[in-house]
Write a protein that holds these residues in place. Structure first.
Motif, PDB file in Angstrom:
ATOM      1  N   GLY A   1       1.500   5.292   5.395  1.00  0.00           N
ATOM      2  CA  GLY A   1       2.463   4.469   6.231  1.00  0.00           C
ATOM      3  C   GLY A   1       1.830   4.632   7.720  1.00  0.00           C
ATOM      4  N   TRP A   2       0.851   6.297   7.518  1.00  0.00           N
ATOM      5  CA  TRP A   2       0.255   6.033   9.381  1.00  0.00           C
ATOM      6  C   TRP A   2      -1.156   5.469   9.044  1.00  0.00           C
ATOM      7  N   ALA A   3      -1.673   5.619   7.843  1.00  0.00           N
ATOM      8  CA  ALA A   3      -2.866   4.452   8.076  1.00  0.00           C
ATOM      9  C   ALA A   3      -2.600   3.112   8.174  1.00  0.00           C
ATOM     10  N   GLN A   4      -1.187   2.014   7.704  1.00  0.00           N
ATOM     11  CA  GLN A   4      -1.303   0.963   7.779  1.00  0.00           C
ATOM     12  C   GLN A   4      -1.159   0.493   8.939  1.00  0.00           C
ATOM     13  N   VAL A   5       0.316   1.443   9.861  1.00  0.00           N
ATOM     14  CA  VAL A   5       0.262   0.932  11.356  1.00  0.00           C
ATOM     15  C   VAL A   5      -0.836   1.454  11.771  1.00  0.00           C
ATOM     16  N   ALA A   6      -1.523   2.238  11.859  1.00  0.00           N
ATOM     17  CA  ALA A   6      -2.566   3.021  12.867  1.00  0.00           C
ATOM     18  C   ALA A   6      -3.959   1.801  12.638  1.00  0.00           C
ATOM     19  N   LEU A   7      -3.510   0.891  11.511  1.00  0.00           N
ATOM     20  CA  LEU A   7      -4.785  -0.033  11.541  1.00  0.00           C
ATOM     21  C   LEU A   7      -4.064  -0.981  11.604  1.00  0.00           C
ATOM     22  N   GLY A   8      -3.364  -1.275  11.975  1.00  0.00           N
ATOM     23  CA  GLY A   8      -2.441  -2.478  12.934  1.00  0.00           C
ATOM     24  C   GLY A   8      -2.133  -3.910  11.260  1.00  0.00           C
TER      25      GLY A   8
ATOM     26  N   ALA B   1       8.998  15.593  -1.701  1.00  0.00           N
ATOM     27  CA  ALA B   1       8.223  16.334  -0.780  1.00  0.00           C
ATOM     28  C   ALA B   1       7.133  15.843  -1.095  1.00  0.00           C
ATOM     29  N   ALA B   2       6.781  15.073  -2.164  1.00  0.00           N
ATOM     30  CA  ALA B   2       4.825  14.445  -2.028  1.00  0.00           C
ATOM     31  C   ALA B   2       5.982  13.220  -2.141  1.00  0.00           C
ATOM     32  N   ALA B   3       6.912  12.095  -2.444  1.00  0.00           N
ATOM     33  CA  ALA B   3       6.911  11.251  -2.353  1.00  0.00           C
ATOM     34  C   ALA B   3       7.012  11.013  -0.226  1.00  0.00           C
ATOM     35  N   LEU B   4       7.195  12.132   0.022  1.00  0.00           N
ATOM     36  CA  LEU B   4       7.081  12.580   1.735  1.00  0.00           C
ATOM     37  C   LEU B   4       5.893  12.375   2.302  1.00  0.00           C
ATOM     38  N   VAL B   5       5.124  12.704   1.275  1.00  0.00           N
ATOM     39  CA  VAL B   5       3.614  12.992   1.853  1.00  0.00           C
ATOM     40  C   VAL B   5       3.118  11.888   1.248  1.00  0.00           C
ATOM     41  N   ALA B   6       2.882  11.410   0.440  1.00  0.00           N
ATOM     42  CA  ALA B   6       2.191  10.248   0.372  1.00  0.00           C
ATOM     43  C   ALA B   6       2.534   9.253   0.940  1.00  0.00           C
TER      44      ALA B   6
ATOM     45  N   HIS C   1       0.761  -1.129  -0.269  1.00  0.00           N
ATOM     46  CA  HIS C   1      -0.270  -0.022   0.067  1.00  0.00           C
ATOM     47  C   HIS C   1       1.112   0.914   0.362  1.00  0.00           C
ATOM     48  N   THR C   2       1.440   1.299   0.299  1.00  0.00           N
ATOM     49  CA  THR C   2       2.550   2.345   1.289  1.00  0.00           C
ATOM     50  C   THR C   2       3.060   2.378  -0.584  1.00  0.00           C
ATOM     51  N   ALA C   3       4.041   1.389  -1.371  1.00  0.00           N
ATOM     52  CA  ALA C   3       5.124   1.463  -2.283  1.00  0.00           C
ATOM     53  C   ALA C   3       3.643   2.359  -3.580  1.00  0.00           C
TER      54      ALA C   3
END
Length: 219
Positions: A175-182, A165-170, A133-135
């Motif tokens: 990444g946050w979503a994947q970790v937050a959702l476990g 910057a675009a790569a970092l934001v996306a 997903h992050t990739a």
């Protein structure tokens, strides 16, 4: 319109810097893959970040789910189709090809790496490294940023800054979503982000080379 009359998707001013970044990113992917090969537990950094982020409540959970959807087949396909349509409208066939090839091959690379590394999560055999997903979202953002860099005629510094910057934001958002959702460990997310940074510039370079070769064949 194709060939040399069509602008390159990887601006000459960005090739060296993005090439170096791609090489470093590939190294990170390999190192993390070796460190977490056949593992099923979070590392020290993973545990600390996961403890702070995992299991967010509403409304942030809904934000995480919406972001996660962008990496699911339907959400990803919607983004790709919309981007391809936009590229063709802007008469940028190379960019249209890169949207499909860049995102597709980046995700394909994560699928090849996962069984090689063999890292799992939640003890149910789900392969987790690197995060597809992050990739995907990082690769998609990279392609859009490369197109914007060419359209705006940005130089090396401004263009590289925009792309990163675009790569970092996306990458950070997904990444946050994947970790937050476990769904992934933080290092899985980092691996997915670096996979996109390693693969997408290489695909962009190949798209330009192939387009130039096709033009030469027609002469």
């Amino acid at each position: 319109m194709t060939g040399r009359s069509a602008p390159a998707v990887l601006s000459p001013s960005l090739r060296v810097w993005l090439g170096v970044i791609a090489a470093l990113a590939a190294l990170v992917v390999v190192v993390l893959g070796v460190l977490y090969a056949d593992d099923s537990r979070p590392g020290l950094v993973d545990a600390r970040i996961w403890a702070a982020v995992d299991g967010v409540g509403s409304p942030w959970r809904y934000v995480a789910l919406a972001t996660d959807f962008l990496g699911e087949p339907l959400g990803a396909a919607t983004l790709v189709v919309a981007a391809v349509a936009g590229c063709l409208r802007l008469r940028s066939p190379r960019a249209a090809v890169l949207v499909v090839a860049g995102a597709g091959l980046t995700v394909g690379t994560t699928k090849l790496i996962k069984p090689l590394v063999g890292r799992t999560i939640h003890g149910d055999g789900n392969l987790s490294y690197p995060s597809g997903h992050t990739a995907f979202l990082t690769a998609f953002a990279l392609v859009v940023a490369l197109l914007a860099t060419g359209r705006l005629g940005l130089g090396r510094t401004a263009g590289t800054s925009l792309v990163l910057a675009a790569a970092l934001v996306a990458g950070a958002a997904m990444g946050w979503a994947q970790v937050a959702l476990g769904a992934h460990y933080p290092t899985d997310v980092l691996g997915g982000w670096c996979t996109a940074l390693a693969v997408t510039p290489a695909i962009a370079w190949l798209v330009d080379r192939m387009a130039d070769w096709l033009v030469g064949q027609r002469r």
